[in-house]
Design an enzyme around this catalytic site. Structure first.
Site, PDB file in Angstrom:
ATOM      1  N   TYR A   1     -11.653  10.336  -7.167  1.00  0.00           N
ATOM      2  CA  TYR A   1     -10.730  10.733  -6.086  1.00  0.00           C
ATOM      3  C   TYR A   1     -10.529  12.242  -6.225  1.00  0.00           C
ATOM      4  CZ  TYR A   1      -9.492   5.779  -5.450  1.00  0.00           C
ATOM      5  OH  TYR A   1      -9.517   4.443  -5.181  1.00  0.00           O
TER       6      TYR A   1
ATOM      7  N   PRO B   1      -6.202   3.734   2.966  1.00  0.00           N
ATOM      8  CA  PRO B   1      -7.128   3.192   1.954  1.00  0.00           C
ATOM      9  C   PRO B   1      -7.093   3.894   0.597  1.00  0.00           C
ATOM     10  CG  PRO B   1      -8.336   4.362   3.673  1.00  0.00           C
ATOM     11  CD  PRO B   1      -6.926   4.296   4.118  1.00  0.00           C
TER      12      PRO B   1
ATOM     13  N   HIS C   1     -14.959  -1.923 -13.531  1.00  0.00           N
ATOM     14  CA  HIS C   1     -14.646  -0.514 -13.807  1.00  0.00           C
ATOM     15  C   HIS C   1     -13.425  -0.402 -14.710  1.00  0.00           C
ATOM     16  CE1 HIS C   1     -17.118   1.926 -10.748  1.00  0.00           C
ATOM     17  NE2 HIS C   1     -17.776   0.866 -11.159  1.00  0.00           N
TER      18      HIS C   1
ATOM     19  N   LYS D   1      -5.772  -0.853  -1.550  1.00  0.00           N
ATOM     20  CA  LYS D   1      -4.877  -2.021  -1.601  1.00  0.00           C
ATOM     21  C   LYS D   1      -5.003  -3.010  -0.439  1.00  0.00           C
ATOM     22  CE  LYS D   1      -2.882  -1.326  -5.417  1.00  0.00           C
ATOM     23  NZ  LYS D   1      -3.986  -1.778  -6.254  1.00  0.00           N
TER      24      LYS D   1
ATOM     25  N   TYR E   1      -2.750   0.672  -9.698  1.00  0.00           N
ATOM     26  CA  TYR E   1      -4.137   0.601  -9.231  1.00  0.00           C
ATOM     27  C   TYR E   1      -4.753  -0.765  -9.533  1.00  0.00           C
ATOM     28  CZ  TYR E   1      -8.719   2.462  -7.944  1.00  0.00           C
ATOM     29  OH  TYR E   1      -9.914   2.697  -7.312  1.00  0.00           O
TER      30      TYR E   1
HETATM   31  P1  RFL Z   1      -9.496  -8.064   9.145  1.00  0.00           P
HETATM   32  O1  RFL Z   1     -10.563  -7.781   8.141  1.00  0.00           O
HETATM   33  O2  RFL Z   1      -9.207  -7.005  10.150  1.00  0.00           O
HETATM   34  O3  RFL Z   1      -9.898  -9.420   9.872  1.00  0.00           O
HETATM   35  C1  RFL Z   1      -9.227  -9.879  11.014  1.00  0.00           C
HETATM   36  C2  RFL Z   1     -10.182 -10.748  11.825  1.00  0.00           C
HETATM   37  O4  RFL Z   1      -9.492 -11.240  12.960  1.00  0.00           O
HETATM   38  C3  RFL Z   1     -10.333 -11.140  14.113  1.00  0.00           C
HETATM   39  N1  RFL Z   1      -9.501 -11.052  15.320  1.00  0.00           N
HETATM   40  C4  RFL Z   1      -9.306 -12.087  16.173  1.00  0.00           C
HETATM   41  N2  RFL Z   1      -9.769 -13.343  16.148  1.00  0.00           N
HETATM   42  C5  RFL Z   1      -9.382 -14.160  17.175  1.00  0.00           C
HETATM   43  N3  RFL Z   1      -8.557 -13.756  18.186  1.00  0.00           N
HETATM   44  C6  RFL Z   1      -8.078 -12.502  18.234  1.00  0.00           C
HETATM   45  N4  RFL Z   1      -7.264 -12.113  19.214  1.00  0.00           N
HETATM   46  C7  RFL Z   1      -8.453 -11.602  17.194  1.00  0.00           C
HETATM   47  N5  RFL Z   1      -8.155 -10.313  16.914  1.00  0.00           N
HETATM   48  C8  RFL Z   1      -8.801  -9.993  15.782  1.00  0.00           C
HETATM   49  C9  RFL Z   1     -11.136  -9.880  13.839  1.00  0.00           C
HETATM   50  O5  RFL Z   1     -12.346  -9.846  14.598  1.00  0.00           O
HETATM   51  C10 RFL Z   1     -11.367  -9.965  12.339  1.00  0.00           C
HETATM   52  O6  RFL Z   1     -12.557 -10.642  12.027  1.00  0.00           O
HETATM   53  O7  RFL Z   1      -8.121  -8.414   8.446  1.00  0.00           O
HETATM   54  P2  RFL Z   1      -7.781  -9.191   7.066  1.00  0.00           P
HETATM   55  O8  RFL Z   1      -8.575 -10.450   6.969  1.00  0.00           O
HETATM   56  O9  RFL Z   1      -6.323  -9.209   6.971  1.00  0.00           O
HETATM   57  O10 RFL Z   1      -8.387  -8.230   5.915  1.00  0.00           O
HETATM   58  C11 RFL Z   1      -7.830  -6.964   5.662  1.00  0.00           C
HETATM   59  C12 RFL Z   1      -8.897  -5.999   5.167  1.00  0.00           C
HETATM   60  O11 RFL Z   1     -10.000  -6.026   6.049  1.00  0.00           O
HETATM   61  C13 RFL Z   1      -8.358  -4.550   5.040  1.00  0.00           C
HETATM   62  O12 RFL Z   1      -7.052  -4.525   4.557  1.00  0.00           O
HETATM   63  C14 RFL Z   1      -9.234  -3.683   4.101  1.00  0.00           C
HETATM   64  O13 RFL Z   1     -10.511  -3.499   4.656  1.00  0.00           O
HETATM   65  C15 RFL Z   1      -8.577  -2.319   3.854  1.00  0.00           C
HETATM   66  N6  RFL Z   1      -9.410  -1.417   3.033  1.00  0.00           N
HETATM   67  C16 RFL Z   1      -9.454  -1.530   1.655  1.00  0.00           C
HETATM   68  N7  RFL Z   1      -8.775  -2.502   1.039  1.00  0.00           N
HETATM   69  C17 RFL Z   1      -8.878  -2.664  -0.316  1.00  0.00           C
HETATM   70  O14 RFL Z   1      -8.230  -3.557  -0.860  1.00  0.00           O
HETATM   71  N8  RFL Z   1      -9.654  -1.863  -1.113  1.00  0.00           N
HETATM   72  C18 RFL Z   1     -10.375  -0.847  -0.568  1.00  0.00           C
HETATM   73  O15 RFL Z   1     -11.099  -0.183  -1.284  1.00  0.00           O
HETATM   74  C19 RFL Z   1     -10.261  -0.632   0.863  1.00  0.00           C
HETATM   75  N9  RFL Z   1     -10.955   0.347   1.470  1.00  0.00           N
HETATM   76  C20 RFL Z   1     -10.133  -0.398   3.658  1.00  0.00           C
HETATM   77  C21 RFL Z   1     -10.909   0.474   2.826  1.00  0.00           C
HETATM   78  C22 RFL Z   1     -10.119  -0.231   5.040  1.00  0.00           C
HETATM   79  C23 RFL Z   1     -10.857   0.788   5.595  1.00  0.00           C
HETATM   80  N10 RFL Z   1     -10.814   0.905   7.008  1.00  0.00           N
HETATM   81  C24 RFL Z   1     -11.953   1.064   7.820  1.00  0.00           C
HETATM   82  C25 RFL Z   1      -9.599   0.625   7.713  1.00  0.00           C
HETATM   83  C26 RFL Z   1     -11.644   1.501   3.387  1.00  0.00           C
HETATM   84  C27 RFL Z   1     -11.597   1.684   4.760  1.00  0.00           C
HETATM   85  C28 RFL Z   1     -12.379   2.851   5.307  1.00  0.00           C
HETATM   86  C1  PHB Z   2     -14.539   1.976  -0.975  1.00  0.00           C
HETATM   87  O1  PHB Z   2     -15.407   1.830  -1.854  1.00  0.00           O
HETATM   88  O2  PHB Z   2     -14.787   1.775   0.216  1.00  0.00           O
HETATM   89  C2  PHB Z   2     -13.196   2.428  -1.369  1.00  0.00           C
HETATM   90  C3  PHB Z   2     -12.883   2.558  -2.712  1.00  0.00           C
HETATM   91  C4  PHB Z   2     -11.618   2.991  -3.092  1.00  0.00           C
HETATM   92  C5  PHB Z   2     -10.686   3.294  -2.115  1.00  0.00           C
HETATM   93  C6  PHB Z   2     -10.996   3.137  -0.773  1.00  0.00           C
HETATM   94  C7  PHB Z   2     -12.268   2.714  -0.387  1.00  0.00           C
HETATM   95  O3  PHB Z   2      -9.463   3.743  -2.497  1.00  0.00           O
END
Ligand code: RFL
Ligand code: PHB
Length: 393
Positions: free
Chosen positions: A204, A296, A76, A300, A388
């Protein structure tokens, strides 16, 4: 596969942070074992991030996961900002001297990393219950867990806590050895995934009814979000209510392009900013969501997890290969400097684009002024674009 009794780095959590760290270390000859509380299907079932910075793409390539990403990732060059009934485009590529972001779902990142780990025969224990960290202040720490009714123990040199916000790693650090900084927002995001043609770029949207985001996973899979009160539950949101709300919040041009259809997933996530300091307690290192959370809005979270892992893997690699601990000792400070910049950007995007309940009449006027400034000033747009695509590591 029987788990060995000893490894060099024990990694807690098989999310993107743990899997990427494991891969970067294994490929440099450093032995790791990953302990994950859930099943692989559960981990892959969590729908989260979608936007990858160039550093994240680079690290995934380095981890041997670049092939499908190159084929299926959508590059993008710009992003939309909608408010006041109009759509404005931020020329991300033009404003950053050629940098871009890649749209590729976290589920796919995780799937690729899981396959890569499997193909090199590295150990991952799924469904590891009641993981405990032992002897963190000694040079011989260990981790133990319950599986199949038995407690298992793994001795190691270091532990990497990559187990997310609710994990055991950060909770194992004595309270007086770690500080946390937190801001909780008075709303959440309701996210919907649908197999309907997607928009060509993210939008956005700020609207008096609340924030909305149009995103995607592929040309035929769309991901949309609307800001909702924290008290809302998913069953209060039928598909038709969701589409109706989304279409009201975006500008008319975007609304005319959105194709609606049945949802295949729907969930609500609260928004939070959080940082733990420092990222190290003796032989335990924190990375990813275990150490910090961003709302989110700035996309990041996953990218910060990848940049933490970049710094931490460099630390472990120079410890084992060069017998030098400078990078490991500097990990927390180096990673935190980048984390706080991403925290600032994510907070800024959040306060710019959401509606805040219970604020005075001054705040929405400031927000309008800031949005107007953003669309009229190339300098302001450059600031957004530069953050970004991701600041340098
Ligand atoms: P995770 O993905 O939470 O993985 C942690 C893992 O640890 C396990 N765990 C355990 N294992 C053993 N013993 C325990 N006691 C444990 N406790 C937990 C869990 O089951 C899991 O498998 O953390 P990690 O690896 O640090 O990754 C971080 C990302 O997942 C997170 O920052 C992103 O998803 C955030 N996020 C976004 N980030 C972006 O860079 N770009 C995006 O567009 C973006 N969109 C988002 C997002 C997060 C969202 N939510 C739901 C919070 C959109 C949303 C809606
Ligand atoms: C997504 O596609 O899930 C997404 C994209 C951009 C954001 C957050 C989530 O800022």
């Amino acid at each position: 596969m029987t788990v060995p009794a000893r490894t060099q780095v024990a990694i807690i959590g098989a999310g993107p942070a743990g899997l990427l760290l494991g891969q970067l270390l294994q490929l440099r000859g450093i032995d790791t074992v990953i302990l994950e509380a859930k099943t692989p299907d559960y981990v892959l079932g969590r729908i989260r991030a979608g936007v990858l910075e160039e550093i994240t793409v680079r690290k995934l390539r380095e981890a041997g996961c670049g092939e499908r990403l190159a084929r299926e990732g959508l590059v993008h060059h710009g992003t939309g900002i909608a408010f006041g009934g109009a759509l404005h485009r931020i020329d991300i590529q033009g404003l950053t001297g050629g940098k871009v972001v890649t749209v590729y779902g976290q589920t796919e990142v995780t799937r690729d990393l899981m396959h890569a780990r499997e193909s090199i025969g590295a150990h991952t224990v799924y469904e590891a219950q009641d993981v405990q960290l032992h002897d963190l202040t000694s040079t011989t720490p260990s981790v133990s867990w319950l599986k199949d009714g038995k407690r298992h123990t793994l001795h190691c040199d270091f532990i990497a806590g990559c187990d997310g916000y609710h994990g055991i790693s950060r909770a194992s650090i004595p309270k007086d050895s770690i500080r946390s900084f937190e801001r909780v927002y008075p709303f959440g995001w309701l996210g919907v995934m649908a197999d309907v043609p997607s928009l060509p770029e993210l939008v956005y949207a700020h609207h008096e009814r609340g924030f909305a985001l149009c995103s995607l996973r592929s040309p035929t899979r769309s991901r949309y979000y609307v800001q909702v009160p924290l008290t809302d539950t998913v069953d209060q949101w039928s598909d038709s209510r969701f589409w109706d709300e989304l279409l009201q919040r975006v500008d008319p041009l975007t609304a005319s392009r959105i194709v609606t259809g049945p949802s295949i997933e729907k969930s609500i996530a609260p928004l939070r900013s959080f940082v733990a300091e420092p990222l190290r307690y003796n032989r335990l290192f924190l990375a990813g969501d275990a150490a910090h959370i961003v709302p989110p809005t700035g996309a990041k979270g996953l990218n910060l997890a990848a940049s933490d892992v970049h710094y931490l893997s460099e630390g472990f690699i120079s410890h084992y290969r060069e017998r030098c601990d400078l990078a490991l000792d500097g990990y927390s400070q180096r990673a935190l400097a980048r984390i706080w910049k991403a925290e600032r950007f994510s907070w800024w995007m959040t306060q710019l684009l959401h509606t805040f309940p219970d604020q005075d009449s001054f705040a929405p006027r400031l927000q309008q002024a800031e949005l107007q400034y953003l669309i009229s000033s190339e300098t302001a747009q450059r600031l957004l674009a530069e953050n970004y695509v991701g600041l340098p590591t």
